[in-house]
Design a protein around this motif. Structure first.
Motif, PDB file in Angstrom:
ATOM      1  N   ALA A   1     134.452  66.361  20.787  1.00 49.78           N
ATOM      2  CA  ALA A   1     135.905  66.371  20.596  1.00 49.78           C
ATOM      3  C   ALA A   1     136.531  67.589  21.266  1.00 49.78           C
ATOM      4  CB  ALA A   1     136.240  66.353  19.109  1.00 49.78           C
ATOM      5  N   PHE A   2     135.874  68.747  21.166  1.00 46.83           N
ATOM      6  CA  PHE A   2     136.363  69.959  21.817  1.00 46.83           C
ATOM      7  C   PHE A   2     136.385  69.772  23.335  1.00 46.83           C
ATOM      8  CE2 PHE A   2     135.138  74.413  23.329  1.00 46.83           C
ATOM      9  CZ  PHE A   2     136.460  74.831  23.410  1.00 46.83           C
ATOM     10  N   GLY A   3     135.353  69.132  23.875  1.00 45.95           N
ATOM     11  CA  GLY A   3     135.336  68.835  25.306  1.00 45.95           C
ATOM     12  C   GLY A   3     136.481  67.938  25.703  1.00 45.95           C
ATOM     13  N   ASN A   4     136.757  66.926  24.894  1.00 46.13           N
ATOM     14  CA  ASN A   4     137.884  66.032  25.182  1.00 46.13           C
ATOM     15  C   ASN A   4     139.212  66.780  25.112  1.00 46.13           C
ATOM     16  OD1 ASN A   4     137.009  63.437  25.898  1.00 46.13           O
ATOM     17  ND2 ASN A   4     136.503  62.929  23.786  1.00 46.13           N
ATOM     18  N   PHE A   5     139.302  67.740  24.186  1.00 45.80           N
ATOM     19  CA  PHE A   5     140.537  68.521  24.096  1.00 45.80           C
ATOM     20  C   PHE A   5     140.748  69.349  25.362  1.00 45.80           C
ATOM     21  CE2 PHE A   5     142.787  72.459  23.178  1.00 45.80           C
ATOM     22  CZ  PHE A   5     143.961  71.968  22.632  1.00 45.80           C
ATOM     23  N   ALA A   6     139.687  70.049  25.797  1.00 43.26           N
ATOM     24  CA  ALA A   6     139.803  70.887  26.991  1.00 43.26           C
ATOM     25  C   ALA A   6     140.158  70.053  28.215  1.00 43.26           C
ATOM     26  CB  ALA A   6     138.490  71.643  27.220  1.00 43.26           C
ATOM     27  N   VAL A   7     139.484  68.915  28.361  1.00 40.62           N
ATOM     28  CA  VAL A   7     139.735  68.056  29.520  1.00 40.62           C
ATOM     29  C   VAL A   7     141.118  67.415  29.430  1.00 40.62           C
ATOM     30  CG1 VAL A   7     138.997  65.946  30.669  1.00 40.62           C
ATOM     31  CG2 VAL A   7     137.307  67.641  29.996  1.00 40.62           C
ATOM     32  N   GLY A   8     141.493  66.966  28.237  1.00 43.62           N
ATOM     33  CA  GLY A   8     142.818  66.380  28.082  1.00 43.62           C
ATOM     34  C   GLY A   8     143.927  67.371  28.338  1.00 43.62           C
ATOM     35  N   MET A   9     143.730  68.616  27.909  1.00 44.59           N
ATOM     36  CA  MET A   9     144.728  69.654  28.169  1.00 44.59           C
ATOM     37  C   MET A   9     144.832  69.929  29.665  1.00 44.59           C
ATOM     38  SD  MET A   9     144.974  73.411  26.415  1.00 44.59           S
ATOM     39  CE  MET A   9     146.288  74.566  26.832  1.00 44.59           C
ATOM     40  N   GLY A  10     143.678  69.961  30.344  1.00 46.12           N
ATOM     41  CA  GLY A  10     143.699  70.178  31.781  1.00 46.12           C
ATOM     42  C   GLY A  10     144.299  69.023  32.542  1.00 46.12           C
TER      43      GLY A  10
ATOM     44  N   VAL B   1     143.467  69.372  45.957  1.00 42.99           N
ATOM     45  CA  VAL B   1     142.009  69.232  46.082  1.00 42.99           C
ATOM     46  C   VAL B   1     141.337  69.570  44.756  1.00 42.99           C
ATOM     47  CG1 VAL B   1     139.934  70.128  47.210  1.00 42.99           C
ATOM     48  CG2 VAL B   1     141.987  69.656  48.567  1.00 42.99           C
ATOM     49  N   ALA B   2     141.815  70.623  44.113  1.00 38.63           N
ATOM     50  CA  ALA B   2     141.276  71.020  42.820  1.00 38.63           C
ATOM     51  C   ALA B   2     141.509  69.934  41.769  1.00 38.63           C
ATOM     52  CB  ALA B   2     141.926  72.332  42.365  1.00 38.63           C
ATOM     53  N   ARG B   3     142.679  69.323  41.798  1.00 32.57           N
ATOM     54  CA  ARG B   3     142.969  68.257  40.833  1.00 32.57           C
ATOM     55  C   ARG B   3     142.060  67.053  41.055  1.00 32.57           C
ATOM     56  NH1 ARG B   3     144.942  68.881  36.273  1.00 32.57           N
ATOM     57  NH2 ARG B   3     146.055  66.888  36.275  1.00 32.57           N
ATOM     58  N   ALA B   4     141.755  66.737  42.312  1.00 36.69           N
ATOM     59  CA  ALA B   4     140.828  65.642  42.589  1.00 36.69           C
ATOM     60  C   ALA B   4     139.441  65.973  42.055  1.00 36.69           C
ATOM     61  CB  ALA B   4     140.780  65.366  44.092  1.00 36.69           C
ATOM     62  N   LEU B   5     138.997  67.234  42.218  1.00 31.09           N
ATOM     63  CA  LEU B   5     137.697  67.651  41.702  1.00 31.09           C
ATOM     64  C   LEU B   5     137.670  67.575  40.180  1.00 31.09           C
ATOM     65  CD1 LEU B   5     134.924  68.813  42.434  1.00 31.09           C
ATOM     66  CD2 LEU B   5     135.927  71.103  42.288  1.00 31.09           C
ATOM     67  N   MET B   6     138.754  67.984  39.538  1.00 35.30           N
ATOM     68  CA  MET B   6     138.840  67.881  38.080  1.00 35.30           C
ATOM     69  C   MET B   6     138.753  66.424  37.631  1.00 35.30           C
ATOM     70  SD  MET B   6     141.859  70.723  37.375  1.00 35.30           S
ATOM     71  CE  MET B   6     141.885  70.537  35.584  1.00 35.30           C
TER      72      MET B   6
ATOM     73  N   SER C   1     149.750  62.537  39.393  1.00 39.20           N
ATOM     74  CA  SER C   1     149.533  61.234  40.020  1.00 39.20           C
ATOM     75  C   SER C   1     148.178  61.166  40.719  1.00 39.20           C
ATOM     76  CB  SER C   1     150.653  60.941  41.027  1.00 39.20           C
ATOM     77  OG  SER C   1     151.911  60.961  40.403  1.00 39.20           O
ATOM     78  N   LEU C   2     147.819  62.225  41.460  1.00 41.60           N
ATOM     79  CA  LEU C   2     146.546  62.224  42.172  1.00 41.60           C
ATOM     80  C   LEU C   2     145.383  62.234  41.196  1.00 41.60           C
ATOM     81  CD1 LEU C   2     145.098  62.363  44.920  1.00 41.60           C
ATOM     82  CD2 LEU C   2     145.108  64.853  44.701  1.00 41.60           C
ATOM     83  N   TYR C   3     145.498  63.024  40.139  1.00 35.35           N
ATOM     84  CA  TYR C   3     144.441  63.042  39.117  1.00 35.35           C
ATOM     85  C   TYR C   3     144.228  61.640  38.540  1.00 35.35           C
ATOM     86  CZ  TYR C   3     141.731  64.462  35.025  1.00 35.35           C
ATOM     87  OH  TYR C   3     140.737  64.590  34.079  1.00 35.35           O
ATOM     88  N   ALA C   4     145.323  60.993  38.164  1.00 37.36           N
ATOM     89  CA  ALA C   4     145.226  59.659  37.576  1.00 37.36           C
ATOM     90  C   ALA C   4     144.607  58.667  38.552  1.00 37.36           C
ATOM     91  CB  ALA C   4     146.602  59.180  37.137  1.00 37.36           C
ATOM     92  N   LEU C   5     145.007  58.748  39.826  1.00 44.62           N
ATOM     93  CA  LEU C   5     144.496  57.812  40.821  1.00 44.62           C
ATOM     94  C   LEU C   5     143.002  58.012  41.055  1.00 44.62           C
ATOM     95  CD1 LEU C   5     145.148  55.623  42.922  1.00 44.62           C
ATOM     96  CD2 LEU C   5     145.632  57.454  44.550  1.00 44.62           C
ATOM     97  N   VAL C   6     142.574  59.263  41.259  1.00 48.77           N
ATOM     98  CA  VAL C   6     141.158  59.538  41.498  1.00 48.77           C
ATOM     99  C   VAL C   6     140.326  59.149  40.275  1.00 48.77           C
ATOM    100  CG1 VAL C   6     139.465  61.373  41.920  1.00 48.77           C
ATOM    101  CG2 VAL C   6     141.619  61.346  43.184  1.00 48.77           C
ATOM    102  N   TYR C   7     140.823  59.477  39.100  1.00 44.02           N
ATOM    103  CA  TYR C   7     140.112  59.136  37.864  1.00 44.02           C
ATOM    104  C   TYR C   7     139.930  57.627  37.741  1.00 44.02           C
ATOM    105  CZ  TYR C   7     138.789  59.487  32.915  1.00 44.02           C
ATOM    106  OH  TYR C   7     138.122  59.435  31.711  1.00 44.02           O
TER     107      TYR C   7
ATOM    108  N   GLY D   1     129.566  66.857  33.989  1.00 42.37           N
ATOM    109  CA  GLY D   1     130.973  66.522  34.188  1.00 42.37           C
ATOM    110  C   GLY D   1     131.890  67.646  33.749  1.00 42.37           C
ATOM    111  N   LEU D   2     131.549  68.304  32.625  1.00 38.16           N
ATOM    112  CA  LEU D   2     132.354  69.424  32.152  1.00 38.16           C
ATOM    113  C   LEU D   2     132.327  70.588  33.147  1.00 38.16           C
ATOM    114  CD1 LEU D   2     131.295  69.337  28.399  1.00 38.16           C
ATOM    115  CD2 LEU D   2     133.650  69.138  29.211  1.00 38.16           C
ATOM    116  N   VAL D   3     131.162  70.852  33.726  1.00 38.31           N
ATOM    117  CA  VAL D   3     131.052  71.951  34.688  1.00 38.31           C
ATOM    118  C   VAL D   3     131.875  71.660  35.939  1.00 38.31           C
ATOM    119  CG1 VAL D   3     129.456  73.145  36.237  1.00 38.31           C
ATOM    120  CG2 VAL D   3     128.825  72.768  33.845  1.00 38.31           C
ATOM    121  N   VAL D   4     131.802  70.428  36.455  1.00 35.52           N
ATOM    122  CA  VAL D   4     132.591  70.064  37.633  1.00 35.52           C
ATOM    123  C   VAL D   4     134.081  70.205  37.328  1.00 35.52           C
ATOM    124  CG1 VAL D   4     133.239  68.162  39.165  1.00 35.52           C
ATOM    125  CG2 VAL D   4     130.833  68.541  38.605  1.00 35.52           C
ATOM    126  N   PHE D   5     134.498  69.743  36.160  1.00 38.78           N
ATOM    127  CA  PHE D   5     135.899  69.856  35.760  1.00 38.78           C
ATOM    128  C   PHE D   5     136.317  71.324  35.708  1.00 38.78           C
ATOM    129  CE2 PHE D   5     139.457  70.046  32.853  1.00 38.78           C
ATOM    130  CZ  PHE D   5     140.187  68.908  33.130  1.00 38.78           C
TER     131      PHE D   5
END
Length: 386
Positions: A10-19, A97-102, A46-52, A75-79
């Motif tokens: 859940a903590f991982g989801n929080f960090a990723v969701g916040m990012g 580019v960073a957003r695509a990597l995230m 928009s780019l994050y959503a599309l790549v995801y 996945g957490l480390v790459v994000f």
């Protein structure tokens, strides 16, 4: 239910969701930093959503034979590395580019974390386990946007990305130490992804996520401007309204797990769809008093965020061998729904004004309810690969 591993996921989801979603509150600071219009800065989302949406299901399928603990922490480390790159980016192209990597890293975390959560508990506790796992994502979407906005204005947008990176690295280390190895989850392959996409039942089942959340984002995207124009709220009033929405999200997430275990996922989803329609329509159509707005926003948020757990439980029950791929597609549908809702709301607002947002949102949710009925009528047919 006391399981520290579920809390760490859940903590991982929080960090990723916040990012992922926090950039909504950083558009103005980022636009100012690079001398670009806010509409161009919005490409961070928009780019994050599309790549995801395009990569998550495929990557989850391609890595299905690998240990789930390795995939989740990887996945957490790459994000986290993507967040670091965004924090030090010298230009906006590097930010993108960073957003695509995230997005590439984030595409593993929510679906793989959900699969692990389901695997760690007995079948009768899956609803509550998913409520814990997705509680982090719910909190991030409800509270992460205003938190990132405050940090971005007070300390700088780079600090916001840096904080996300620190939280994500910390979570990766804790999960690597805590997760059991060789967790028994159904393996995923490109063939299993193809099996889902070839099944009208499963495609329609996942589509409910995009339709339900699409309806929510028609109004949520413009909740601040709506409250400012209709009720004359300023910074503090809009912040209070968003906090009420956040409280409703927390309550809704817990309620979704409870209802899913008590009355079943399908009945819960029907109930929540009807509740969302019942709150969205009067919110923009009726001349409400201020108290009425806050009450409706609270009830709407509860109905909206109670949706995630029963939808995941429903997908897992439809085709258990395909659960990881279904979770990946469902996570992608979250972002698709947000994009569809925001674009739809913008078009409706330009053409018809704030009053039409509620009916437009209710229309999308109603189509989603129709998809539930259609899937129920088709369920007697065998599901490919199940």
């Amino acid at each position: 239910m006391r399981n520290p591993v579920l809390l760490l996921i859940a903590f991982g989801n929080f960090a990723v969701g916040m990012g992922a979603f926090g950039v909504i509150g950083l558009l103005t600071p980022v636009a100012g930093a690079f001398a670009i219009p806010p509409s161009e800065a919005a490409w961070m989302m928009s780019l994050y959503a599309l790549v995801y949406a395009l990569t998550s299901p495929v990557l989850v399928a391609l890595t299905g034979r690998f240990d789930r603990a390795f995939i989740l922490t990887g996945g957490l480390v790459v994000f986290a590395f993507g967040a670091v790159l965004a924090a030090v980016a010298p230009d906006f192209t590097t930010v993108l580019v960073a957003r695509a990597l995230m997005a590439l890293g984030g595409g593993f975390i929510t679906p793989v974390g959900a699969s692990i959560g389901v695997a760690l508990v007995p079948a009768e506790q899956r609803g509550r386990a998913l409520a814990i796992v997705f509680g982090g994502l719910t909190l991030a979407q409800a509270l992460g946007v205003p938190a990132c906005a405050w940090i971005g204005y007070a300390l700088g947008w780079r600090f916001a990305f840096g904080l996300v990176a620190v939280m994500t690295f910390l979570c990766a280390g804790l999960l690597w130490r805590s997760l059991p190895r060789a967790i028994a989850v159904p393996p995923t392959t490109l063939a299993s992804l193809g099996a889902v996409l070839a099944s009208p039942v499963l495609v329609l089942a996942v589509a409910y996520t995009a339709l339900f959340l699409g309806g929510a984002y028609v109004v949520f995207t413009f909740l601040g401007p709506f409250a400012e124009q209709r009720f004359g709220l300023g910074r503090d009033g809009v912040t209070a309204l968003l906090l009420v929405f956040g409280v409703g999200a927390v309550v809704g997430n817990a309620l979704g797990g409870f209802l899913s275990d008590r009355i079943g996922p399908l009945r819960t989803l029907v109930l929540l769809g009807c509740a969302q329609i019942a709150t969205l329509l009067p919110m923009t159509l009726l001349p409400l008093p201020m108290t009425g707005l806050f009450v409706l926003v609270l009830l709407w948020s509860v109905a909206c965020w109670a949706f995630m757990v029963p939808q995941q439980a429903r997908l897992a029950a439809l085709a258990p061998p395909l659960t990881p791929v279904l979770f990946a597609l469902n996570a992608a549908a979250i972002y698709l729904g947000g994009s569809v809702g925001s674009v739809t709301g913008g078009q409706v607002l330009r053409g018809f004004g704030f009053e039409a947002l509620g009916p437009a949102a209710a229309g999308l949710v109603l189509v989603g309810l129709g998809s539930l009925a259609l899937v129920a009528s088709m369920q007697r047919r065998p599901v490919a690969g199940a």
